[in-house]
Design a protein around this motif. Sequence first.
Motif, PDB file in Angstrom:
ATOM      1  N   UNK A   1       4.235  -9.673 -12.165  1.00  0.00           N
ATOM      2  CA  UNK A   1       2.977 -10.299 -12.606  1.00  0.00           C
ATOM      3  C   UNK A   1       2.173  -9.453 -13.591  1.00  0.00           C
ATOM      4  N   UNK A   2       2.775  -8.385 -14.127  1.00  0.00           N
ATOM      5  CA  UNK A   2       2.170  -7.612 -15.209  1.00  0.00           C
ATOM      6  C   UNK A   2       0.861  -6.942 -14.810  1.00  0.00           C
ATOM      7  N   UNK A   3       0.826  -6.400 -13.592  1.00  0.00           N
ATOM      8  CA  UNK A   3      -0.353  -5.666 -13.136  1.00  0.00           C
ATOM      9  C   UNK A   3      -0.258  -4.229 -13.661  1.00  0.00           C
ATOM     10  N   UNK A   4      -1.304  -3.688 -14.271  1.00  0.00           N
ATOM     11  CA  UNK A   4      -1.286  -2.278 -14.683  1.00  0.00           C
ATOM     12  C   UNK A   4      -1.403  -1.386 -13.454  1.00  0.00           C
ATOM     13  N   UNK A   5      -0.276  -0.966 -12.917  1.00  0.00           N
ATOM     14  CA  UNK A   5      -0.249  -0.337 -11.601  1.00  0.00           C
ATOM     15  C   UNK A   5      -1.139   0.897 -11.511  1.00  0.00           C
ATOM     16  N   UNK A   6      -1.122   1.724 -12.522  1.00  0.00           N
ATOM     17  CA  UNK A   6      -1.886   2.969 -12.444  1.00  0.00           C
ATOM     18  C   UNK A   6      -3.387   2.703 -12.290  1.00  0.00           C
ATOM     19  N   UNK A   7      -3.872   1.636 -12.874  1.00  0.00           N
ATOM     20  CA  UNK A   7      -5.302   1.346 -12.849  1.00  0.00           C
ATOM     21  C   UNK A   7      -5.623   0.173 -11.907  1.00  0.00           C
ATOM     22  N   UNK A   8      -4.707  -0.184 -11.024  1.00  0.00           N
ATOM     23  CA  UNK A   8      -4.929  -1.307 -10.118  1.00  0.00           C
ATOM     24  C   UNK A   8      -6.007  -0.947  -9.095  1.00  0.00           C
ATOM     25  N   UNK A   9      -7.065  -1.735  -9.051  1.00  0.00           N
ATOM     26  CA  UNK A   9      -8.181  -1.468  -8.152  1.00  0.00           C
ATOM     27  C   UNK A   9      -8.345  -2.513  -7.062  1.00  0.00           C
ATOM     28  N   UNK A  10      -7.889  -3.733  -7.305  1.00  0.00           N
ATOM     29  CA  UNK A  10      -8.115  -4.801  -6.349  1.00  0.00           C
ATOM     30  C   UNK A  10      -6.861  -5.604  -6.087  1.00  0.00           C
ATOM     31  N   UNK A  11      -7.051  -6.754  -5.440  1.00  0.00           N
ATOM     32  CA  UNK A  11      -5.922  -7.586  -5.028  1.00  0.00           C
ATOM     33  C   UNK A  11      -5.803  -8.872  -5.839  1.00  0.00           C
ATOM     34  N   UNK A  12      -6.703  -9.097  -6.802  1.00  0.00           N
ATOM     35  CA  UNK A  12      -6.726 -10.378  -7.483  1.00  0.00           C
ATOM     36  C   UNK A  12      -5.470 -10.713  -8.255  1.00  0.00           C
ATOM     37  N   UNK A  13      -4.859  -9.737  -8.916  1.00  0.00           N
ATOM     38  CA  UNK A  13      -3.674  -9.998  -9.733  1.00  0.00           C
ATOM     39  C   UNK A  13      -2.366  -9.728  -9.008  1.00  0.00           C
ATOM     40  N   UNK A  14      -2.408  -8.970  -7.920  1.00  0.00           N
ATOM     41  CA  UNK A  14      -1.189  -8.519  -7.225  1.00  0.00           C
ATOM     42  C   UNK A  14      -0.544  -9.659  -6.439  1.00  0.00           C
ATOM     43  N   UNK A  15       0.781  -9.802  -6.543  1.00  0.00           N
ATOM     44  CA  UNK A  15       1.525 -10.844  -5.834  1.00  0.00           C
ATOM     45  C   UNK A  15       2.104 -10.375  -4.506  1.00  0.00           C
ATOM     46  N   UNK A  16       1.762  -9.196  -4.070  1.00  0.00           N
ATOM     47  CA  UNK A  16       2.146  -8.661  -2.759  1.00  0.00           C
ATOM     48  C   UNK A  16       3.661  -8.749  -2.550  1.00  0.00           C
ATOM     49  N   UNK A  17       4.421  -8.491  -3.588  1.00  0.00           N
ATOM     50  CA  UNK A  17       5.881  -8.557  -3.455  1.00  0.00           C
ATOM     51  C   UNK A  17       6.463  -7.287  -2.852  1.00  0.00           C
ATOM     52  N   UNK A  18       5.685  -6.206  -2.846  1.00  0.00           N
ATOM     53  CA  UNK A  18       6.131  -4.957  -2.239  1.00  0.00           C
ATOM     54  C   UNK A  18       6.993  -4.078  -3.120  1.00  0.00           C
ATOM     55  N   UNK A  19       7.285  -4.509  -4.334  1.00  0.00           N
ATOM     56  CA  UNK A  19       8.189  -3.718  -5.184  1.00  0.00           C
ATOM     57  C   UNK A  19       7.618  -2.343  -5.514  1.00  0.00           C
ATOM     58  N   UNK A  20       6.294  -2.241  -5.585  1.00  0.00           N
ATOM     59  CA  UNK A  20       5.684  -0.965  -5.967  1.00  0.00           C
ATOM     60  C   UNK A  20       5.338  -0.094  -4.771  1.00  0.00           C
ATOM     61  N   UNK A  21       5.652  -0.544  -3.557  1.00  0.00           N
ATOM     62  CA  UNK A  21       5.296   0.236  -2.375  1.00  0.00           C
ATOM     63  C   UNK A  21       5.927   1.625  -2.434  1.00  0.00           C
ATOM     64  N   UNK A  22       5.089   2.663  -2.352  1.00  0.00           N
ATOM     65  CA  UNK A  22       5.571   4.035  -2.391  1.00  0.00           C
ATOM     66  C   UNK A  22       5.875   4.555  -3.775  1.00  0.00           C
ATOM     67  N   UNK A  23       5.618   3.784  -4.820  1.00  0.00           N
ATOM     68  CA  UNK A  23       5.954   4.209  -6.179  1.00  0.00           C
ATOM     69  C   UNK A  23       5.198   5.491  -6.541  1.00  0.00           C
ATOM     70  N   UNK A  24       5.933   6.497  -6.982  1.00  0.00           N
ATOM     71  CA  UNK A  24       5.404   7.809  -7.316  1.00  0.00           C
ATOM     72  C   UNK A  24       4.697   8.472  -6.130  1.00  0.00           C
ATOM     73  N   UNK A  25       4.947   7.951  -4.945  1.00  0.00           N
ATOM     74  CA  UNK A  25       4.256   8.443  -3.767  1.00  0.00           C
ATOM     75  C   UNK A  25       2.777   8.139  -3.781  1.00  0.00           C
ATOM     76  N   UNK A  26       2.352   7.185  -4.660  1.00  0.00           N
ATOM     77  CA  UNK A  26       0.925   6.985  -4.905  1.00  0.00           C
ATOM     78  C   UNK A  26       0.421   5.588  -4.559  1.00  0.00           C
TER      79      UNK A  26
END
Length: 474
Positions: free
Chosen positions: A208-233
């Motif tokens: 869904x093209x969310x800018x992960x590094x600057x993600x602050x809220x849940x409005x754009x996130x599709x909760x797919x879990x693909x980024x879980x644990x990414x960079x440990x961050x």
Amino acid sequence: MAAALGRATSRIADFLRDHAPLLRKLQWGIVALYSFLLIVPALLPLPDNAASVFNNLTVVAQFAFWGVWWPFVLISMPILGRAWCGWLCPEGMLTEWASERGQGRAIPKWMRWGGWPFVAFALTTIYGQLVSVYQYPLAVLAVLGGSTVAAMIVGWRYGRSKRVWCKYLCPVNGVFNLLAKLAPWHFKVDEEKWRHPVIRIEPINCAPLVPLRHMKGAGDCHVCGRCSGYRGAIALTPRSPEEEIVHVADGDPWQTALLCFGLMGIAIGAFLWSASPWFVTAKQWAATWLVEHDILWPLMDNAPWFILTHYPDVNDSFSWLDGAGILLFVVGATICVGGAAFLSLWLADRIAPAAPVPPAPVNSHAAHAPVSRWGRAGLHKLAQALIPSAGIGVFLGLSATTITLLKHEGVQAAWATPVRFTLLTLAVLWTLRLYARLLNARPVGMARKVGAGLVLAAGLAPFCIAWVLFFAVW
């Protein structure tokens, strides 16, 4: 307790990440069911008055789409975030699948226009009323099927393994974005760990093209879990349902328009016109005037079904006057209800103005509240408090179809009215609480805050009156 809950949500996100193939199989199953219920009923004869959910596929599809799917997808947003989008949505699945095999072109500038969520919602809602999308399978095929085909075309043409349609053009993207801000969990980014990762960095596809590094809220996130644990961050983290509105969301002019003039205006007009005696009285007066002046073509019902409802076999056809009346009723509701809400925001922001937003440093990526001709930034921040009320209004309107279908099946629904008013009351009280929290942070005296709060409460009165008329008077 909080730590245990945090670990539980992290495990959920890790499960989604590690079982992505299983999730995709589930999505293909939803696509198959969706396609069957969308296409097959449109090929069958229209059901008669004796048809039931137990013996007629068309009624089954009608109940599935409008009695269960849409109302409870909306309810899922403030509970699970946009999990529907990431786990089950057939359009999201199909547009990403097409994008994986498509041309991979760059997203054009016109598609990035911020007004598309409002425009798409408005056009889809109004068109759905003109063709009676809640009643007829051909109309469902035109509205939902047309949207799905458009999603696949956009996916095939733009991006690479992305959900460009979902990000920019989906008719309900804006609604889902707003409601997901109330979700009690979100993917939280630890910027320190992002800058200094302690794990191997692997590429990740955020569809869904969310800018992960600057993600602050849940409005754009599709909760797919693909980024879980990414960079440990990044970790799925519990939070207060009010956190994003009070501390994160700045709002923007188009979200304010969607809240006031979309969800609290156009949607209310679309739900109320069929029950309103005012609509009938106005249409009868207009018909009489037209006949007296020998202007008869607006009374004809010769429009094709994909422009206005036209099913003469079941004695249900809209005249051109009907179509014009629906449009005027929706416009009137938008002015009276949505306009009142917007005016209250405008006045309250002048009675109790927000602190000035400092200019962003050069080369800063910080997001600041926008200023536009729609009003000062503080107005759009206040508008975010309308999300609970606007959301419950759309749910109540859609669930009216659920109740009607249940009554048709012989289910007693005396409980419906008390439940409706309970939900409406709780949502309005939540909006008032959010108003109070937002006003409390403003650098003005208590008298100004109280005055602004009273103005904001008054702006909700037409919204509440509309639902009282719909559920208790008409």
